[in-house]
Design a protein around this motif. Sequence first.
Motif, PDB file in Angstrom:
ATOM      1  N   ALA A 325     104.970  98.955  38.537  1.00  0.00           N
ATOM      2  CA  ALA A 325     105.265  97.837  37.635  1.00  0.00           C
ATOM      3  C   ALA A 325     106.667  97.295  37.880  1.00  0.00           C
ATOM      4  N   GLU A 326     107.605  98.207  38.094  1.00  0.00           N
ATOM      5  CA  GLU A 326     108.979  97.768  38.360  1.00  0.00           C
ATOM      6  C   GLU A 326     109.055  97.029  39.683  1.00  0.00           C
ATOM      7  N   ALA A 327     108.326  97.532  40.709  1.00  0.00           N
ATOM      8  CA  ALA A 327     108.342  96.854  42.018  1.00  0.00           C
ATOM      9  C   ALA A 327     107.723  95.468  41.904  1.00  0.00           C
ATOM     10  N   ARG A 332     108.367  89.683  41.654  1.00  0.00           N
ATOM     11  CA  ARG A 332     108.304  88.406  40.955  1.00  0.00           C
ATOM     12  C   ARG A 332     109.695  87.778  40.845  1.00  0.00           C
ATOM     13  N   VAL A 333     110.680  88.614  40.545  1.00  0.00           N
ATOM     14  CA  VAL A 333     112.049  88.084  40.419  1.00  0.00           C
ATOM     15  C   VAL A 333     112.538  87.559  41.767  1.00  0.00           C
ATOM     16  N   ALA A 437     108.149  95.510  49.930  1.00  0.00           N
ATOM     17  CA  ALA A 437     108.112  96.821  50.595  1.00  0.00           C
ATOM     18  C   ALA A 437     108.140  97.941  49.538  1.00  0.00           C
ATOM     19  N   ARG A 438     109.053  97.748  48.521  1.00  0.00           N
ATOM     20  CA  ARG A 438     109.099  98.752  47.452  1.00  0.00           C
ATOM     21  C   ARG A 438     107.764  98.809  46.696  1.00  0.00           C
ATOM     22  N   LEU A 439     107.157  97.664  46.452  1.00  0.00           N
ATOM     23  CA  LEU A 439     105.866  97.623  45.783  1.00  0.00           C
ATOM     24  C   LEU A 439     104.807  98.357  46.588  1.00  0.00           C
TER      25      LEU A 439
END
Length: 780
Positions: A325-327, A332-333, A437-439
């Motif tokens: 969720a954070e990724a 999105r940001v 990439a983090r996602l």
Amino acid sequence: MRLAAIVAAFLFATIAFAVDGVAGPFKVSLRTDPLVVPVGKAKVSVVVTDKNGKPVPDATVKVFARMPGMNMGEREETATATEPKGTYTAPATFSMAGQYDVTVSVSTPAGSGQAVLGLATGQSSAGDTGNAFPWAIGAVVVGLGALVLWRMKVTGQRASLKGLLNRTVLLSLAGLAAALAVGVWAVRNLRREGAMTPIEAQVMEMNTPAPEGELPVVLAEAKKEPFAESVSYAGQVVGFVEQDVVPRVSGTIVAMPVYVGDKVKRGQLLARLDTSQTDPMVAEKASNLRSAGEGVNIALDEHHHAIETAAQSAAQLATADADVAEAKSQVRVAELDRTRADAEVDSAKSMLKAARSEVEGAKSQQTLARQELERAQALFAKNALSREEMQAATAAARRADADVDSAHAKAEVAEGGLRAATAAAQAARAQVDAARARLTRAEAGRKEASARKKVNDVEIHAAEARLRQSKESVAAASAGLQGATVQRGYAELRAEVDGVVTQRLISPGVVVAPGQSVLRVAQVSPVRLQANVAQIDLDKVKVGDQVRVKDTRPGQEPITVTVTSVSPSVDPTSRTGIVEAVYANADNRFSPGQFVSMDIQVGQLGNALVVPTESVVIETRNGKTVAKVWVATASAGGRLSVIQREVRVGGRAGDKTAVLDGLQSGERVVVSPFGLADGMAVRSLEAPTKATEGTVTIELDASGYSPASVEIAAGRPAKLVFVRRAAESCGTSVKFPDLGIEAETPLNQPVTIDIPPQAAGKRLTFACPMDMYTGTVVVK
């Protein structure tokens, strides 16, 4: 001659020393202490010698004193050895004046024997002044005298009275005379009160007929009272519940701690079978249960571990979800930043393009202004244009130059902004790539955590299945152990009801099979009282009718119960039906199998003149049955006499009979008449004295206890005060055999006996030690 006199005196003293007898190979000599045989307690000394006259020590000597043909409760006493050797002493009781036979039994390893010696109260045991001993003594003296005279004649000696009447012989004779006088005086003056002299003892007659007087009888008054006819039948007591104790498994009876007549409680052990076959089975099932329990513990540990692992996996999955969720948020940001940067690039490009357009426009204006300025200068030079117009053209040219410079400056700023926007857009794209990439990594971690969670869930289900299986194994093992334990428990036969053992059918050591009766137990509280009633009377009996039940044992008061059931069928052989009454039997009065008399009410209750049934005498005369009673009437001097009278009787109700004619209310009849004749004088026996206040005084004189019958209230303690008024009586103590109470009764001193609460209908007896005087206590 002197020697003959001394020998005669010695023989006389020896004969008078004691009562002698022969007991087998032994000689016995008996004397009493006191010397004169008393009425009461005394000591008997027995000297035992062998045929050579030597004392016999270490013998077992028993003494039994009793009046010939009479049993007063005497008992045989074992004598105790005393000094000198061969002497034995035992207690003896001479209950009343008269002749006694003293049986002396002697037993030793060398032999045994028995002698019966005669004694009489009031006489000295050191000699007998009766008929036998004086003649024997005289015969001995005469014989010795004849022997001495014959010897003197043979030897030529002459008799000399002077030699006989010397000082020594005279002193000896005087001593003997003094002893005889003292003995006679002692017998007459020092004997116990009531003891007889030898002459009185000889003339005593134990069976002297009683003087003529009044015959004691029990009288009952004819009374008008409620009466209902009843029928009497022999009944039987049946246990309310009768249980046959049977085993459920086969085995050998190893213990049976109860016997016929023993009272048992519900659950009490009655018999035990051998458990050698079931014990290994129980041990095996117990081992299986322990193993199954250990399996449950292991499965529980595995289940707890799986739950903990699943919890960790769930936490990791939650963390992965948070990372994803954070990724996504970061993507999105970043994309928003990239979009904003692209928009700023586009805006910068537009601004650059506008700046460049403005530069071109400023340049065009500059060119035009310069052309206008050149034309104005040409015109001004020709004075074709005024100065003001010239100045205006110059100012316009300058402004156009300034506009061009300004446009160039804006263009340069726009180019810088474009470059900055382009750099920001590139940075935004880089951030978008990094966020993506983090996602991707977060989603990969979430996928891995989710996979682990699924695996752990599967492990939890597997652990739960193993736990359920282990618990089922425990349940199966427990059921197996319970079954084996029950099988072993069948080896203990226990009572199912409170009752009494009525039959013991099998003995210990016998192998029994399932269903085989071992014992029989009957519930005795309550009990069923049953009677087989004839068909002719059965129709008259209804449930709720009163039944008067009398125990066949003497001294038991009847009880009243009600009919609880009447048999609806009649036995075709005996033509009888069973009438039953239930009795609580809390006092354990009845026992299963006991026979009773049952008076069942069959008539309507009404008033009638009744007398005790025992007072009615039924006679058969010329084939006709006649009922008679003995009526007691007052005669001259206030004495009672009896006369027989014929009466007409009606129905009977237990111990009462209705009289229809021949008797008036208030007249008294003799109960249980026996040995009566018309006109015979009688004396009414006392009615039982009631201990209304819980205390009653009973006196004992030469005629017995007065009153001889006492009534006490059931369930309450009572006090009986005994006072002995007669000095010479067997009533020196009073005993209650039923209560185990015995107390001394000193002369003229009241002695209180506490009677504990007793059940209704019970009869207690009291008596003196020899049972010569007796009395009763009736519990009402």
